[in-house]
Write a protein that holds these residues in place. Sequence first.
Motif, PDB file in Angstrom:
ATOM      1  N   SER A  84       0.853  -1.191   0.000  1.00  0.00           N
ATOM      2  CA  SER A  84       0.000   0.000   0.000  1.00  0.00           C
ATOM      3  C   SER A  84       0.887   1.239   0.000  1.00  0.00           C
ATOM      4  N   PRO A  85       1.114   1.840  -1.162  1.00  0.00           N
ATOM      5  CA  PRO A  85       2.014   2.994  -1.242  1.00  0.00           C
ATOM      6  C   PRO A  85       1.350   4.301  -0.826  1.00  0.00           C
ATOM      7  N   LEU A  86       2.143   5.175  -0.214  1.00  0.00           N
ATOM      8  CA  LEU A  86       1.801   6.575   0.004  1.00  0.00           C
ATOM      9  C   LEU A  86       2.678   7.364  -0.952  1.00  0.00           C
ATOM     10  N   LEU A  87       2.070   8.031  -1.932  1.00  0.00           N
ATOM     11  CA  LEU A  87       2.805   8.597  -3.050  1.00  0.00           C
ATOM     12  C   LEU A  87       3.036  10.098  -2.885  1.00  0.00           C
ATOM     13  N   LYS A  88       4.301  10.472  -2.933  1.00  0.00           N
ATOM     14  CA  LYS A  88       4.698  11.885  -2.877  1.00  0.00           C
ATOM     15  C   LYS A  88       5.190  12.293  -4.259  1.00  0.00           C
ATOM     16  N   LYS A  89       4.465  13.179  -4.918  1.00  0.00           N
ATOM     17  CA  LYS A  89       4.860  13.642  -6.238  1.00  0.00           C
ATOM     18  C   LYS A  89       5.669  14.929  -6.135  1.00  0.00           C
ATOM     19  N   SER A  90       6.681  15.043  -7.002  1.00  0.00           N
ATOM     20  CA  SER A  90       7.524  16.236  -7.022  1.00  0.00           C
ATOM     21  C   SER A  90       7.365  16.925  -8.369  1.00  0.00           C
ATOM     22  N   ALA A  91       6.732  18.100  -8.368  1.00  0.00           N
ATOM     23  CA  ALA A  91       6.521  18.850  -9.609  1.00  0.00           C
ATOM     24  C   ALA A  91       7.849  19.281 -10.219  1.00  0.00           C
ATOM     25  N   PHE A  92       8.848  19.509  -9.386  1.00  0.00           N
ATOM     26  CA  PHE A  92      10.155  19.944  -9.887  1.00  0.00           C
ATOM     27  C   PHE A  92      10.877  18.820 -10.622  1.00  0.00           C
ATOM     28  N   VAL A  93      10.773  17.601 -10.103  1.00  0.00           N
ATOM     29  CA  VAL A  93      11.523  16.473 -10.660  1.00  0.00           C
ATOM     30  C   VAL A  93      10.867  15.906 -11.913  1.00  0.00           C
ATOM     31  N   MET A  94       9.537  15.956 -12.006  1.00  0.00           N
ATOM     32  CA  MET A  94       8.801  15.256 -13.057  1.00  0.00           C
ATOM     33  C   MET A  94       9.270  15.571 -14.476  1.00  0.00           C
ATOM     34  N   PRO A  95       9.525  16.846 -14.868  1.00  0.00           N
ATOM     35  CA  PRO A  95       9.980  17.103 -16.243  1.00  0.00           C
ATOM     36  C   PRO A  95      11.293  16.403 -16.571  1.00  0.00           C
ATOM     37  N   PHE A  96      12.214  16.384 -15.601  1.00  0.00           N
ATOM     38  CA  PHE A  96      13.491  15.718 -15.822  1.00  0.00           C
ATOM     39  C   PHE A  96      13.305  14.198 -15.886  1.00  0.00           C
ATOM     40  N   TYR A  97      12.369  13.695 -15.085  1.00  0.00           N
ATOM     41  CA  TYR A  97      12.142  12.259 -15.058  1.00  0.00           C
ATOM     42  C   TYR A  97      11.499  11.795 -16.362  1.00  0.00           C
ATOM     43  N   ALA A  98      10.630  12.621 -16.945  1.00  0.00           N
ATOM     44  CA  ALA A  98      10.024  12.274 -18.232  1.00  0.00           C
ATOM     45  C   ALA A  98      11.094  12.123 -19.301  1.00  0.00           C
ATOM     46  N   LEU A  99      12.095  12.985 -19.290  1.00  0.00           N
ATOM     47  CA  LEU A  99      13.211  12.875 -20.231  1.00  0.00           C
ATOM     48  C   LEU A  99      14.007  11.603 -19.977  1.00  0.00           C
ATOM     49  N   THR A 100      14.205  11.287 -18.694  1.00  0.00           N
ATOM     50  CA  THR A 100      14.925  10.068 -18.337  1.00  0.00           C
ATOM     51  C   THR A 100      14.189   8.829 -18.839  1.00  0.00           C
ATOM     52  N   LEU A 101      12.877   8.820 -18.708  1.00  0.00           N
ATOM     53  CA  LEU A 101      12.082   7.680 -19.180  1.00  0.00           C
ATOM     54  C   LEU A 101      12.281   7.458 -20.670  1.00  0.00           C
ATOM     55  N   ALA A 102      12.308   8.532 -21.426  1.00  0.00           N
ATOM     56  CA  ALA A 102      12.486   8.419 -22.868  1.00  0.00           C
ATOM     57  C   ALA A 102      13.864   7.874 -23.219  1.00  0.00           C
ATOM     58  N   MET A 103      14.853   8.267 -22.472  1.00  0.00           N
ATOM     59  CA  MET A 103      16.224   7.845 -22.755  1.00  0.00           C
ATOM     60  C   MET A 103      16.484   6.413 -22.292  1.00  0.00           C
ATOM     61  N   GLU A 104      15.765   5.973 -21.260  1.00  0.00           N
ATOM     62  CA  GLU A 104      16.053   4.658 -20.662  1.00  0.00           C
ATOM     63  C   GLU A 104      15.072   3.569 -21.095  1.00  0.00           C
ATOM     64  N   GLY A 105      14.295   3.813 -22.139  1.00  0.00           N
ATOM     65  CA  GLY A 105      13.261   2.868 -22.550  1.00  0.00           C
ATOM     66  C   GLY A 105      13.762   1.446 -22.703  1.00  0.00           C
ATOM     67  N   ALA A 106      14.855   1.254 -23.432  1.00  0.00           N
ATOM     68  CA  ALA A 106      15.390  -0.089 -23.674  1.00  0.00           C
ATOM     69  C   ALA A 106      15.895  -0.729 -22.387  1.00  0.00           C
TER      70      ALA A 106
ATOM     71  N   ARG B 117      14.854  -0.092 -19.342  1.00  0.00           N
ATOM     72  CA  ARG B 117      13.719  -0.419 -18.477  1.00  0.00           C
ATOM     73  C   ARG B 117      13.030  -1.694 -18.911  1.00  0.00           C
ATOM     74  N   SER B 118      13.057  -1.974 -20.188  1.00  0.00           N
ATOM     75  CA  SER B 118      12.493  -3.231 -20.675  1.00  0.00           C
ATOM     76  C   SER B 118      13.336  -4.421 -20.220  1.00  0.00           C
ATOM     77  N   LYS B 119      14.644  -4.241 -20.218  1.00  0.00           N
ATOM     78  CA  LYS B 119      15.553  -5.322 -19.815  1.00  0.00           C
ATOM     79  C   LYS B 119      15.634  -5.445 -18.306  1.00  0.00           C
ATOM     80  N   TYR B 120      15.601  -4.317 -17.606  1.00  0.00           N
ATOM     81  CA  TYR B 120      15.694  -4.303 -16.143  1.00  0.00           C
ATOM     82  C   TYR B 120      14.474  -3.566 -15.566  1.00  0.00           C
ATOM     83  N   PRO B 121      13.308  -4.203 -15.465  1.00  0.00           N
ATOM     84  CA  PRO B 121      12.129  -3.513 -14.919  1.00  0.00           C
ATOM     85  C   PRO B 121      12.431  -2.944 -13.531  1.00  0.00           C
TER      86      PRO B 121
END
Length: 341
Positions: free
Chosen positions: A231-253, A255-259
Amino acid sequence: MRMRLLPKLCLALLLGCFSLFSQDASPASEVTPVFRTTTELVLIDAQVVHKKTKTSTGSLRKEDFQVYEDGAPQEIKFFGRDQLPLSIVLLFDLTDSVRPVLKQLGAGAKTALTHLKPEDEVAVMVYAASARLVDGFTTDRARTIEAIERAAGDKSGEAAFFNEGVYQASQQLRQSANPSSRRVVIWLTDNLPNVPSEWMRAHAGKSVAQGSLHTEQEAFQSLYETGSVVSPLLKKSAFVMPFYALTLAMEGAWRSKYPPGDAHKYAERTGGEALKLGGKKVEERLAELIDDLRARYTIGYRPAAPKPPGEFCKVRVSLSPGASLRTREWTVLATAGYYRK
């Protein structure tokens, strides 16, 4: 939500207590065969949540539910609510975006922990690249508050490997003093994991020994084996999210290999409830989560078909067509399955 196969002696004692003290329990004639059989009863915890308001209900009866194992309908032999003690691991993410919230929890934890019952036990863990036990299971609330305050003072410059943290928390739940308790991992996180690749482990996971990092699959297997809900308690960071979206795009392959693990996924597959902190204080959300755990139902059935030990059995719990609630407005949170013992 909890899913376990209980040994017949422990089960007999448990169901005996239910029949004495629970008005929600099934009639004694339905429970009696448990004392004579050599088979085991599967106990699952289920929570019924409104899809829009996310509120829980505790007004349902046995007839309002239907249970399936591997697609086959099962007869509900036991039904109860708010009877089992809780065994909770408080798992804290040590990333920079979460630590300020953890400090707030340290200051307000006393209020949230009053929602526990005296027999409920709590352990405290923290994690980054690896997990560490701050304090083991105890019913001493002052001790748990002190452990949360110590955790709030921890720092780590390492990567956040979610699967390792969840795996170690589920392993800690094996140390529960009560074999019949509901086992829960309450997880404070920003849900922004690092990919547990060999490169990331080498450069930002110095505390992780070579070959010791557990995968998402291993974490899920441990959760199913221990009958644990996340049961997670989720803390979102508006400052980090734009950078994390870029990271997701760069790490796609990668993340598929290492979920890397996802808090929503862990909650969904184990029957847990994910709560966003939103504008509320973290101790208020923790108190709400504890109260929601009290609103869960315990459903017991004896598997209709024999299965070999170690086989994974898929479980589905839903509202019956004749339920007192509109099925399109409510959803049932329950585990995806369990391993036969």
